[in-house]
Design a protein around this motif. Sequence first.
Motif, PDB file in Angstrom:
ATOM      1  N   ASN A  16       8.775   0.065  -1.873  1.00 14.99           N
ATOM      2  CA  ASN A  16      10.093  -0.365  -2.343  1.00 14.99           C
ATOM      3  C   ASN A  16      10.216  -0.175  -3.847  1.00 14.99           C
ATOM      4  O   ASN A  16      11.281   0.257  -4.352  1.00 14.99           O
ATOM      5  CB  ASN A  16      10.324  -1.830  -1.972  1.00 14.99           C
ATOM      6  CG  ASN A  16      10.417  -2.036  -0.470  1.00 14.99           C
ATOM      7  OD1 ASN A  16      10.743  -1.107   0.267  1.00 14.99           O
ATOM      8  ND2 ASN A  16      10.116  -3.243  -0.005  1.00 14.99           N
ATOM      9  N   ALA A  17       9.147  -0.507  -4.569  1.00  9.77           N
ATOM     10  CA  ALA A  17       9.186  -0.366  -6.025  1.00  9.77           C
ATOM     11  C   ALA A  17       9.304   1.099  -6.439  1.00  9.77           C
ATOM     12  O   ALA A  17      10.010   1.438  -7.402  1.00  9.77           O
ATOM     13  CB  ALA A  17       7.932  -0.988  -6.636  1.00  9.77           C
ATOM     14  N   GLU A  18       8.623   1.991  -5.712  1.00 12.98           N
ATOM     15  CA  GLU A  18       8.700   3.422  -6.029  1.00 12.98           C
ATOM     16  C   GLU A  18      10.125   3.954  -5.852  1.00 12.98           C
ATOM     17  O   GLU A  18      10.655   4.686  -6.701  1.00 12.98           O
ATOM     18  CB  GLU A  18       7.728   4.192  -5.137  1.00 12.98           C
ATOM     19  CG  GLU A  18       7.723   5.688  -5.379  1.00 12.98           C
ATOM     20  CD  GLU A  18       6.816   6.438  -4.431  1.00 12.98           C
ATOM     21  OE1 GLU A  18       6.613   7.663  -4.646  1.00 12.98           O
ATOM     22  OE2 GLU A  18       6.312   5.822  -3.473  1.00 12.98           O
ATOM     23  N   THR A  19      10.745   3.584  -4.727  1.00 10.18           N
ATOM     24  CA  THR A  19      12.119   4.041  -4.469  1.00 10.18           C
ATOM     25  C   THR A  19      13.081   3.486  -5.506  1.00 10.18           C
ATOM     26  O   THR A  19      13.939   4.218  -6.047  1.00 10.18           O
ATOM     27  CB  THR A  19      12.557   3.596  -3.062  1.00 10.18           C
ATOM     28  OG1 THR A  19      11.660   4.121  -2.089  1.00 10.18           O
ATOM     29  CG2 THR A  19      13.962   4.083  -2.757  1.00 10.18           C
ATOM     30  N   LEU A  75       6.355   6.999 -12.830  1.00 11.65           N
ATOM     31  CA  LEU A  75       4.986   7.468 -12.598  1.00 11.65           C
ATOM     32  C   LEU A  75       4.063   6.319 -12.216  1.00 11.65           C
ATOM     33  O   LEU A  75       3.222   6.453 -11.318  1.00 11.65           O
ATOM     34  CB  LEU A  75       4.456   8.183 -13.839  1.00 11.65           C
ATOM     35  CG  LEU A  75       5.118   9.503 -14.213  1.00 11.65           C
ATOM     36  CD1 LEU A  75       4.549  10.024 -15.537  1.00 11.65           C
ATOM     37  CD2 LEU A  75       4.934  10.538 -13.114  1.00 11.65           C
ATOM     38  N   GLU A  76       4.213   5.187 -12.878  1.00  9.88           N
ATOM     39  CA  GLU A  76       3.383   4.030 -12.563  1.00  9.88           C
ATOM     40  C   GLU A  76       3.683   3.508 -11.165  1.00  9.88           C
ATOM     41  O   GLU A  76       2.768   3.144 -10.400  1.00  9.88           O
ATOM     42  CB  GLU A  76       3.605   2.931 -13.599  1.00  9.88           C
ATOM     43  CG  GLU A  76       2.816   1.653 -13.364  1.00  9.88           C
ATOM     44  CD  GLU A  76       1.310   1.850 -13.440  1.00  9.88           C
ATOM     45  OE1 GLU A  76       0.574   1.000 -12.912  1.00  9.88           O
ATOM     46  OE2 GLU A  76       0.864   2.868 -14.011  1.00  9.88           O
ATOM     47  N   ALA A  77       4.969   3.476 -10.788  1.00 13.76           N
ATOM     48  CA  ALA A  77       5.337   3.025  -9.442  1.00 13.76           C
ATOM     49  C   ALA A  77       4.796   3.979  -8.387  1.00 13.76           C
ATOM     50  O   ALA A  77       4.328   3.545  -7.330  1.00 13.76           O
ATOM     51  CB  ALA A  77       6.859   2.908  -9.339  1.00 13.76           C
ATOM     52  N   GLN A  78       4.834   5.274  -8.662  1.00 15.28           N
ATOM     53  CA  GLN A  78       4.284   6.253  -7.718  1.00 15.28           C
ATOM     54  C   GLN A  78       2.777   6.101  -7.576  1.00 15.28           C
ATOM     55  O   GLN A  78       2.227   6.218  -6.478  1.00 15.28           O
ATOM     56  CB  GLN A  78       4.643   7.660  -8.182  1.00 15.28           C
ATOM     57  CG  GLN A  78       6.117   8.006  -8.056  1.00 15.28           C
ATOM     58  CD  GLN A  78       6.439   9.356  -8.647  1.00 15.28           C
ATOM     59  OE1 GLN A  78       5.653   9.930  -9.415  1.00 15.28           O
ATOM     60  NE2 GLN A  78       7.614   9.891  -8.309  1.00 15.28           N
ATOM     61  N   ARG A  79       2.090   5.855  -8.668  1.00 16.50           N
ATOM     62  CA  ARG A  79       0.634   5.675  -8.618  1.00 16.50           C
ATOM     63  C   ARG A  79       0.262   4.449  -7.795  1.00 16.50           C
ATOM     64  O   ARG A  79      -0.649   4.491  -6.948  1.00 16.50           O
ATOM     65  CB  ARG A  79       0.071   5.547 -10.024  1.00 16.50           C
ATOM     66  CG  ARG A  79      -1.452   5.430 -10.072  1.00 16.50           C
ATOM     67  CD  ARG A  79      -1.929   5.080 -11.464  1.00 16.50           C
ATOM     68  NE  ARG A  79      -1.464   3.764 -11.877  1.00 16.50           N
ATOM     69  CZ  ARG A  79      -2.045   2.620 -11.493  1.00 16.50           C
ATOM     70  NH1 ARG A  79      -3.097   2.638 -10.678  1.00 16.50           N
ATOM     71  NH2 ARG A  79      -1.571   1.469 -11.912  1.00 16.50           N
ATOM     72  N   ARG A  80       0.980   3.346  -8.017  1.00 15.09           N
ATOM     73  CA  ARG A  80       0.695   2.123  -7.269  1.00 15.09           C
ATOM     74  C   ARG A  80       0.996   2.310  -5.781  1.00 15.09           C
ATOM     75  O   ARG A  80       0.273   1.803  -4.922  1.00 15.09           O
ATOM     76  CB  ARG A  80       1.514   0.964  -7.833  1.00 15.09           C
ATOM     77  CG  ARG A  80       1.074   0.501  -9.222  1.00 15.09           C
ATOM     78  CD  ARG A  80       1.959  -0.612  -9.749  1.00 15.09           C
ATOM     79  NE  ARG A  80       1.538  -1.053 -11.063  1.00 15.09           N
ATOM     80  CZ  ARG A  80       0.632  -2.005 -11.285  1.00 15.09           C
ATOM     81  NH1 ARG A  80       0.056  -2.608 -10.246  1.00 15.09           N
ATOM     82  NH2 ARG A  80       0.300  -2.361 -12.505  1.00 15.09           N
ATOM     83  N   SER A  81       2.064   3.034  -5.486  1.00 16.45           N
ATOM     84  CA  SER A  81       2.407   3.282  -4.092  1.00 16.45           C
ATOM     85  C   SER A  81       1.327   4.112  -3.402  1.00 16.45           C
ATOM     86  O   SER A  81       0.927   3.811  -2.267  1.00 16.45           O
ATOM     87  CB  SER A  81       3.752   4.000  -4.010  1.00 16.45           C
ATOM     88  OG  SER A  81       4.047   4.358  -2.672  1.00 16.45           O
ATOM     89  N   LEU A  82       0.835   5.150  -4.081  1.00 17.44           N
ATOM     90  CA  LEU A  82      -0.215   5.979  -3.498  1.00 17.44           C
ATOM     91  C   LEU A  82      -1.493   5.186  -3.295  1.00 17.44           C
ATOM     92  O   LEU A  82      -2.148   5.293  -2.245  1.00 17.44           O
ATOM     93  CB  LEU A  82      -0.480   7.188  -4.394  1.00 17.44           C
ATOM     94  CG  LEU A  82      -1.606   8.120  -3.932  1.00 17.44           C
ATOM     95  CD1 LEU A  82      -1.247   8.752  -2.595  1.00 17.44           C
ATOM     96  CD2 LEU A  82      -1.902   9.179  -4.981  1.00 17.44           C
ATOM     97  N   LYS A 127       1.010  -5.891   2.833  1.00 21.19           N
ATOM     98  CA  LYS A 127       2.123  -6.400   2.033  1.00 21.19           C
ATOM     99  C   LYS A 127       2.255  -5.623   0.732  1.00 21.19           C
ATOM    100  O   LYS A 127       3.375  -5.312   0.293  1.00 21.19           O
ATOM    101  CB  LYS A 127       1.898  -7.885   1.735  1.00 21.19           C
ATOM    102  CG  LYS A 127       1.834  -8.764   2.987  1.00 21.19           C
ATOM    103  CD  LYS A 127       1.554 -10.208   2.627  1.00 21.19           C
ATOM    104  CE  LYS A 127       1.463 -11.079   3.880  1.00 21.19           C
ATOM    105  NZ  LYS A 127       1.170 -12.501   3.539  1.00 21.19           N
ATOM    106  N   ALA A 128       1.103  -5.300   0.116  1.00 18.72           N
ATOM    107  CA  ALA A 128       1.148  -4.539  -1.131  1.00 18.72           C
ATOM    108  C   ALA A 128       1.742  -3.155  -0.915  1.00 18.72           C
ATOM    109  O   ALA A 128       2.486  -2.634  -1.764  1.00 18.72           O
ATOM    110  CB  ALA A 128      -0.258  -4.428  -1.719  1.00 18.72           C
ATOM    111  N   GLU A 129       1.450  -2.530   0.235  1.00 20.95           N
ATOM    112  CA  GLU A 129       1.978  -1.203   0.528  1.00 20.95           C
ATOM    113  C   GLU A 129       3.505  -1.225   0.624  1.00 20.95           C
ATOM    114  O   GLU A 129       4.195  -0.371   0.045  1.00 20.95           O
ATOM    115  CB  GLU A 129       1.385  -0.691   1.840  1.00 20.95           C
ATOM    116  CG  GLU A 129       1.904   0.678   2.262  1.00 20.95           C
ATOM    117  CD  GLU A 129       1.417   1.073   3.636  1.00 20.95           C
ATOM    118  OE1 GLU A 129       1.169   2.275   3.855  1.00 20.95           O
ATOM    119  OE2 GLU A 129       1.290   0.184   4.500  1.00 20.95           O
ATOM    120  N   GLN A 130       4.041  -2.219   1.340  1.00 21.65           N
ATOM    121  CA  GLN A 130       5.490  -2.295   1.491  1.00 21.65           C
ATOM    122  C   GLN A 130       6.168  -2.544   0.153  1.00 21.65           C
ATOM    123  O   GLN A 130       7.195  -1.929  -0.184  1.00 21.65           O
ATOM    124  CB  GLN A 130       5.840  -3.412   2.484  1.00 21.65           C
ATOM    125  CG  GLN A 130       7.319  -3.462   2.849  1.00 21.65           C
ATOM    126  CD  GLN A 130       7.788  -2.155   3.462  1.00 21.65           C
ATOM    127  OE1 GLN A 130       7.170  -1.630   4.384  1.00 21.65           O
ATOM    128  NE2 GLN A 130       8.891  -1.617   2.941  1.00 21.65           N
TER     129      GLN A 130
END
Length: 460
Positions: free
Chosen positions: A388-391, A408-415, A381-384
Amino acid sequence: MRAYLLLPLLGLLTACSAPPELQTPTPELPSAWQVATDAAELSPSWLVGLNDSALSELVDEAVLRNPSLAAQRQQWLAAQQRVHSTGADRYPQLSLELGSRRQEGAERSDSLELSLGWTLDIWGKLSADQREAELNRAAAEAAYVEQREALAASLAQNWFALQEARLLLELYSQRRDNLQQNLEIIESGYRQGLNEALDLYLARNNLHAEAARVEQQQQSLSELQRELERQLGRYPSAMLTTAAALPLIETVIPAGQPADILTRRPDLQQQWLALLAADAALASAHRDRFPSLSLNAAYGGSSDALSDLLSSGNLTWSLGASLVQSLFDAGRKAAVQEQALALRREQEQRWLDALFSAFAEVENALSARQSLQARYALYLKAEQNALNAETLAFEQYQHGLENYTTVLEAQRRSLDAQTSVINLRRQLLDNRIELHRALGGRFRASSPNQSQQTQELDTP
């Protein structure tokens, strides 16, 4: 007759050396595991349950070609031969001796003698020696089985680690490409005066860091390939390939009863057999303090001329018996017995330690399975949400609604979320293998090469 009269006296000399009384403590075992689990029978093969034909072939290759396992197999063979050599001491020994001697002032004298000697096992010392050798052979066999199972489990875990490394490499490479596209968009906006120089520098830094991560992951992938090839007995050329996929297996592993692992785990069997061998060694050391009785027979003779040795006048026979009891050895045999007693008690504690360690491994694997399953469901669930947050963060940045630090923070969390999902899939597979191993499961119900290896061990 005189020899038989000495037997009561020698018996009195050894009567004071009574064997030590030993009791092996039996730990109380629980009737069920602390973590609720299925009590059905354990699957005869955890390798089949993974449904990976390529891995199955690699495990068979490793069993045949792994140098460390081959060395353990030779130890088993050596223990088998020691059983034969120890058992031979219980039988009469026949020897032929041809000699020649010259003394000062005398002619040369040649001799020929056929002798037969037999040490009677009246106290059971030789029997104890043979039992110790047989138990050590069985312990060596259990050690070989344990190392073979450990090799199969380690190979499977490295196989899935290699798949994880490929998935991460694909993830980092895709992320690098996405960051390259983002950088081009930011550079275009910067040239148009829509983006600040700070955003451009941060985007470039992010891209370069991700490119470095790709290179590091490629090195990790090569190291895993070489480790697998080393286990297979191949040259470590980093040429082994695998699909970038980690299977998700949801079937439950039945754990059975705690007492079941006593007979299923080869490492526990090895420790128990080693304890019994130490007990036999103690019995042998104790019985060595008793008198020994030997019977001897010889037929031969001597002559000044070698050609006259076989003439009837020079050949005679003799029969004899000897009874030997050590009266004073400065405490050597008593010390040997005390040493054997200490080694026996040491092995007893090693067996208890291995037993409780085995129970701890099962309990840890069972509790880890529940934790990993729960964490994996949450990270999915966190990945999805992170994707979405990164996009959304980058789209809002393009419209001027968010600053680049939010992107940058959204990209870090997504990775982090995507990496955690991949890592947890691999940990679930590792846990599955570890739980099977802890419960005493085998990688295959009957190894296709086991009969061949047993035949090799039985060959002198």
